[in-house]
Design a protein around this motif. Structure first.
Motif, mmCIF file in Angstrom:
data_model
loop_
_atom_site.group_PDB
_atom_site.id
_atom_site.type_symbol
_atom_site.label_atom_id
_atom_site.label_comp_id
_atom_site.label_asym_id
_atom_site.label_seq_id
_atom_site.Cartn_x
_atom_site.Cartn_y
_atom_site.Cartn_z
ATOM 1 N N LEU A 105 0.667 -1.250 0.026
ATOM 2 C CA LEU A 105 -0.035 0.075 -0.050
ATOM 3 C C LEU A 105 1.013 1.413 -0.028
ATOM 4 C CD1 LEU A 105 -2.742 -0.999 2.542
ATOM 5 C CD2 LEU A 105 -2.855 -1.385 0.129
ATOM 6 N N MET A 106 2.035 1.277 -0.017
ATOM 7 C CA MET A 106 3.035 2.244 0.017
ATOM 8 C C MET A 106 2.582 3.396 -0.998
ATOM 9 S SD MET A 106 4.922 3.032 2.413
ATOM 10 C CE MET A 106 6.427 3.679 1.720
ATOM 11 N N PRO A 107 2.228 2.892 -2.396
ATOM 12 C CA PRO A 107 1.943 3.966 -3.411
ATOM 13 C C PRO A 107 1.032 4.641 -3.125
ATOM 14 C CG PRO A 107 2.742 1.736 -4.273
ATOM 15 C CD PRO A 107 2.546 1.568 -3.045
ATOM 16 N N ARG A 108 0.291 4.119 -2.083
ATOM 17 C CA ARG A 108 -1.109 5.059 -1.946
ATOM 18 C C ARG A 108 -1.314 5.310 -0.546
ATOM 19 N NH1 ARG A 108 -5.488 0.295 -2.449
ATOM 20 N NH2 ARG A 108 -6.916 2.224 -1.869
ATOM 21 N N ARG A 109 -0.216 5.593 0.270
ATOM 22 C CA ARG A 109 -0.315 5.963 1.439
ATOM 23 C C ARG A 109 -0.744 7.410 1.575
ATOM 24 N NH1 ARG A 109 4.919 6.404 -0.479
ATOM 25 N NH2 ARG A 109 6.165 8.107 0.009
ATOM 26 N N ASP A 110 -0.678 8.201 0.854
ATOM 27 C CA ASP A 110 -1.334 9.520 0.884
ATOM 28 C C ASP A 110 -2.682 9.674 0.901
ATOM 29 O OD1 ASP A 110 1.678 10.659 1.408
ATOM 30 O OD2 ASP A 110 1.704 11.180 -0.987
ATOM 31 N N GLU A 111 -3.297 8.554 0.171
ATOM 32 C CA GLU A 111 -4.769 8.623 0.053
ATOM 33 C C GLU A 111 -5.244 7.816 1.005
ATOM 34 O OE1 GLU A 111 -6.205 5.613 -3.180
ATOM 35 O OE2 GLU A 111 -4.147 6.402 -3.948
ATOM 36 N N LEU A 112 -4.521 7.330 1.757
ATOM 37 C CA LEU A 112 -5.089 6.330 2.896
ATOM 38 C C LEU A 112 -5.117 7.002 4.240
ATOM 39 C CD1 LEU A 112 -3.601 2.757 1.839
ATOM 40 C CD2 LEU A 112 -5.741 3.699 1.320
ATOM 41 N N GLY A 113 -5.997 7.913 4.377
ATOM 42 C CA GLY A 113 -6.005 8.737 5.541
ATOM 43 C C GLY A 113 -6.560 7.609 6.758
ATOM 44 N N GLU A 114 -6.795 8.434 7.738
ATOM 45 C CA GLU A 114 -7.143 7.735 9.067
ATOM 46 C C GLU A 114 -8.496 7.058 8.859
ATOM 47 O OE1 GLU A 114 -6.328 8.682 13.054
ATOM 48 O OE2 GLU A 114 -4.393 9.346 12.519
ATOM 49 N N ASP A 115 -9.434 7.815 8.007
ATOM 50 C CA ASP A 115 -10.866 7.225 7.707
ATOM 51 C C ASP A 115 -10.795 6.023 7.189
ATOM 52 O OD1 ASP A 115 -9.769 8.872 5.661
ATOM 53 O OD2 ASP A 115 -11.469 9.152 5.031
ATOM 54 N N VAL A 116 -9.749 5.963 6.527
ATOM 55 C CA VAL A 116 -9.858 4.694 5.674
ATOM 56 C C VAL A 116 -8.804 3.487 6.373
ATOM 57 C CG1 VAL A 116 -8.799 3.581 3.501
ATOM 58 C CG2 VAL A 116 -9.792 5.683 3.595
ATOM 59 N N LEU A 117 -7.527 3.994 6.743
ATOM 60 C CA LEU A 117 -6.654 3.168 7.539
ATOM 61 C C LEU A 117 -6.792 3.249 8.754
ATOM 62 C CD1 LEU A 117 -4.200 1.228 6.454
ATOM 63 C CD2 LEU A 117 -2.745 3.210 7.201
ATOM 64 N N LYS A 118 -7.414 2.608 9.634
ATOM 65 C CA LYS A 118 -7.996 2.771 10.946
ATOM 66 C C LYS A 118 -7.040 2.002 12.163
ATOM 67 C CE LYS A 118 -12.600 3.391 9.809
ATOM 68 N NZ LYS A 118 -14.165 2.996 9.927
ATOM 69 N N PRO A 119 -6.253 2.836 12.935
ATOM 70 C CA PRO A 119 -5.203 2.185 13.886
ATOM 71 C C PRO A 119 -5.743 1.222 14.698
ATOM 72 C CG PRO A 119 -5.810 4.553 14.385
ATOM 73 C CD PRO A 119 -6.588 4.403 13.207
ATOM 74 N N LEU A 120 -5.181 0.288 15.067
ATOM 75 C CA LEU A 120 -5.748 -0.633 15.986
ATOM 76 C C LEU A 120 -5.409 -0.291 17.200
ATOM 77 C CD1 LEU A 120 -4.065 -4.134 14.729
ATOM 78 C CD2 LEU A 120 -6.547 -3.505 14.732
ATOM 79 N N ASP A 121 -4.506 0.637 17.642
ATOM 80 C CA ASP A 121 -4.266 1.382 18.761
ATOM 81 C C ASP A 121 -4.385 3.030 18.823
ATOM 82 O OD1 ASP A 121 -3.614 2.624 21.279
ATOM 83 O OD2 ASP A 121 -1.389 1.792 21.391
ATOM 84 N N PRO A 122 -5.736 3.215 19.073
ATOM 85 C CA PRO A 122 -6.202 4.832 18.955
ATOM 86 C C PRO A 122 -5.093 5.724 19.589
ATOM 87 C CG PRO A 122 -7.934 3.365 19.416
ATOM 88 C CD PRO A 122 -6.769 2.796 19.474
ATOM 89 N N GLU A 123 -4.605 5.162 20.503
ATOM 90 C CA GLU A 123 -3.682 6.077 21.313
ATOM 91 C C GLU A 123 -2.458 6.362 20.466
ATOM 92 O OE1 GLU A 123 -3.220 5.028 25.245
ATOM 93 O OE2 GLU A 123 -5.303 4.719 25.666
ATOM 94 N N GLN A 124 -2.100 5.490 19.703
ATOM 95 C CA GLN A 124 -0.635 5.536 18.729
ATOM 96 C C GLN A 124 -0.915 6.655 17.736
ATOM 97 O OE1 GLN A 124 0.717 2.199 16.993
ATOM 98 N NE2 GLN A 124 2.718 2.995 16.510
ATOM 99 N N PRO A 125 -0.091 7.664 17.858
ATOM 100 C CA PRO A 125 -0.360 8.647 16.696
ATOM 101 C C PRO A 125 0.003 8.229 15.411
ATOM 102 C CG PRO A 125 1.746 9.270 18.079
ATOM 103 C CD PRO A 125 0.853 8.173 18.718
ATOM 104 N N ARG A 126 -0.377 8.571 14.285
ATOM 105 C CA ARG A 126 -0.026 8.247 12.931
ATOM 106 C C ARG A 126 1.050 8.888 12.650
ATOM 107 N NH1 ARG A 126 -3.087 6.742 7.805
ATOM 108 N NH2 ARG A 126 -1.748 7.479 6.045
ATOM 109 N N PRO A 127 2.150 8.252 12.235
ATOM 110 C CA PRO A 127 3.492 8.749 11.605
ATOM 111 C C PRO A 127 3.219 9.348 10.180
ATOM 112 C CG PRO A 127 3.601 6.475 11.478
ATOM 113 C CD PRO A 127 2.301 6.640 12.354
#
Length: 580
Positions: A105-127
């Protein structure tokens, strides 16, 4: 696994009477390493061990009609295919090679925001500086590639067990709705995926295992009803018993009623293991429910640097001397950092290896006369750690007596790669198979709902311990295996006899296990039941100091935790203790 003995494929091809040879290479950190390699050289990014290992075997593989499935494609499956194709041509062997893509998914990382790529740990900030980002695909694309006539299937990231499930779906015609069968095939893959761990490697009763120098690797002989025999090639070392297979079954799983894979949610609580012959165990009873609507995504990102200094201290009061030196070196280097305008270390970790440091308050070896001193520090600036590296050796002449053995020379900084885990809907991840005519997208069922949260199982029978009970170490009553998933660890405990389990259950409560590991544990403990094999499985969250290369501990993967728990005292009636 990547790093396993290169003799294993030859053993399996020449002695295993195989239909399929599975080669599994990938871990979370491996993906970031492969990504970095491909950034330097566009032809790289795949597991370079793969082609040299199979090349000498190609004539035998072709003659026997053995098919190959591997995730050696890493982040460049096409490059891996091209290298294998060249090796086939040079060997005069013709094999149809298929490639599965879509996990990267690296080529699409910019389009995969937190609304699409949902963290398993909500407390971990998205790098914002990902090195790799891969979805764990399932078995359907592998099945499709074999349906298309492939002799070799090369994938990127998929769940390890899919390497077995895909061929089984192809051979037996299992569909995406045959959930019990998919769970059974996934269990076969789970028992095969870690090299010789199901054939006596990493086994509690290690003294019973013959010929480590000639370890047999696992072979699954599978039936259309989902049952299978787990065995190994003849005239090889190792051991296949209910115990060796049971330990591997529990390895790195959480809730055995809901082990989530892309194709099925597995329920292995009622799985049975039966010794049917020497080094042959029959496995049956897996169940499955509908898969979830998401793929797990493992992403990695750089987060500063680490340095680990390692040297030996010997003689009287070795532990006290080691601690004195380590603390003095840290204090001295903190002053140097401040003088040169650097911030303090982010983390610092000291262990006197040999003093049972990982046991914390349970250590019994404070009087040892030799230890390895391990000092690990992290910093956002590599230059700050290089400064530490220049100041370690002077301790041998300027601090306590008995310092020796700077085995790795002057320590050097290395990059920290951390794991970021998330979920992405399957509908957001197109998956393609290229069997030689160009990529063709295949249909993946959308799935149902999100993965279940961990919830402890209701306990089975709990023994009433008599007043004159005797305490014995758990190892007398059980065997155990531990593993890791990110910053979590599991410990599977299998009773040696069914009648021991109620006493084990009475002693090993969640609270007792949490207290035993309290010097390491930052999260919670959950306990699960597996009545089919008279076992308990414990999930310990946030216990590995970050896990993998992000952890500064001597055991960042919880490999010793099962062994540590085997010392836990269990109260049993005196008559049981006397028999033991």
């Amino acid at each position: 696994m990547w790093g396993d003995t290169q003799t294993a494929p030859g053993q399996l091809v020449r002695k295993g009477e195989l239909d399929y040879l599975l080669l599994e290479y990938l871990a979370e950190v491996t993906m970031s390493i492969l990504t970095a390699q491909r950034m330097r050289d566009a032809s790289m990014g795949w597991a370079r061990d793969f082609v040299p290992v199979v090349t000498p075997l190609l004539p035998e593989i072709a003659k026997q009609g053995i098919k190959i499935v591997t995730n050696a494609g890493g982040v460049n499956p096409d490059g891996c295919r091209d290298a294998l194709q060249k090796a086939c041509e040079e060997a005069g062997v013709e094999l149809k090679i298929a490639v599965v893509t879509g996990d990267n998914l690296m080529p699409r990382r910019d389009e995969l925001g937190e609304d699409v790529l949902k963290p398993l740990d909500p407390e971990q900030p998205r790098p914002d500086n990902f090195l790799s980002m891969n979805a764990y695909l399932g078995a359907l694309p592998i099945k499709q590639a074999f349906d298309d006539g492939a002799d070799v299937v090369i994938t990127g990231r998929c769940v390890d067990s899919a390497l077995a499930l895909g061929p089984l779906m192809h051979e037996f015609g299992w569909s995406a709705s045959d959930l019990d069968l998919l769970s059974a095939g996934s269990l076969a893959g789970h028992l095969l995926e870690c090299g010789a761990q199901s054939t006596g490697g990493n086994f509690t009763d290690w003294r019973d295992v013959p010929e480590y120098e000639n370890m047999g690797f696992p072979v699954a002989e599978c039936a259309a009803d989902g049952s299978f025999l787990l065995t190994k090639p003849p005239e090889t070392g190792g051991l296949v018993t209910v115990g060796t297979v049971g330990e591997q079954m529990l390895y790195e799983i959480g809730n055995p009623a809901a082990y989530v894979l892309p194709d099925v949610v597995c329920d292995w609580r009622e799985v049975t293991l039966e010794q049917v012959d020497k080094d042959v165990v029959r496995v049956a009873g897996a169940r499955g429910t509908a898969p979830t609507d998401s793929y797990k995504v493992s992403a990695t990102y750089p987060d500063g640097f680490r340095l680990t200094a390692l040297f030996m201290v010997g003689g009287i009061e070795a532990v006290a001397k080691a601690e004195r030196v380590a603390n003095a070196l840290l204090e001295k280097n903190r002053r140097l950092l401040k003088d040169k305008g650097f911030a303090d270390y982010r983390q610092a970790d000291v262990e006197a290896i040999g003093s049972e440091a990982m046991y914390g308050p349970h250590s019994r070896s404070r009087d040892t006369r030799e230890v390895m001193v391990k000092i690990a520090v992290t910093h956002e600036d590599e230059k700050a750690l290089k400064l530490f590296g220049t100041e370690v050796a002077q301790a041998a002449t300027g601090m306590v007596p008995g310092i020796t053995g700077y085995f790795a020379g002057r320590p050097k900084p290395s990059r920290i790669v951390r794991l970021y885990s998330a979920l992405v809907r399957k509908t957001e991840v197109p998956v393609s198979v290229d069997s030689g005519d160009g990529p063709r997208e295949i249909e993946i069922p959308a799935g149902e709902g999100a993965p279940p949260a961990p919830v402890s199982a209701a306990p089975g029978e709990i023994a009433e311990v008599p007043a004159d009970a005797v305490e014995v170490p758990l190892i007398r009553l059980a065997i155990a295996r531990s593993g890791d998933k990110g910053d979590d660890s599991n410990i599977g405990v299998i009773a040696r006899k069914p009648e021991y389990l109620p006493y084990i259950r009475a002693a090993l409560t969640e609270e007792a296990v949490a207290d035993y590991f309290s010097h390491l544990l930052k999260g919670q403990v959950y306990r699960f039941e597996l009545p089919g094999i008279n076992a308990l499985n414990f999930l310990l969250t946030r216990i590995l100091g970050g896990g993998g290369v992000a952890s500064l501990r001597a055991d960042p993967q919880g490999k010793c935790y099962g062994q540590m728990l085997l010392d836990f005292p269990i109260a049993v009636p005196r008559e049981i203790a006397e028999k033991l």
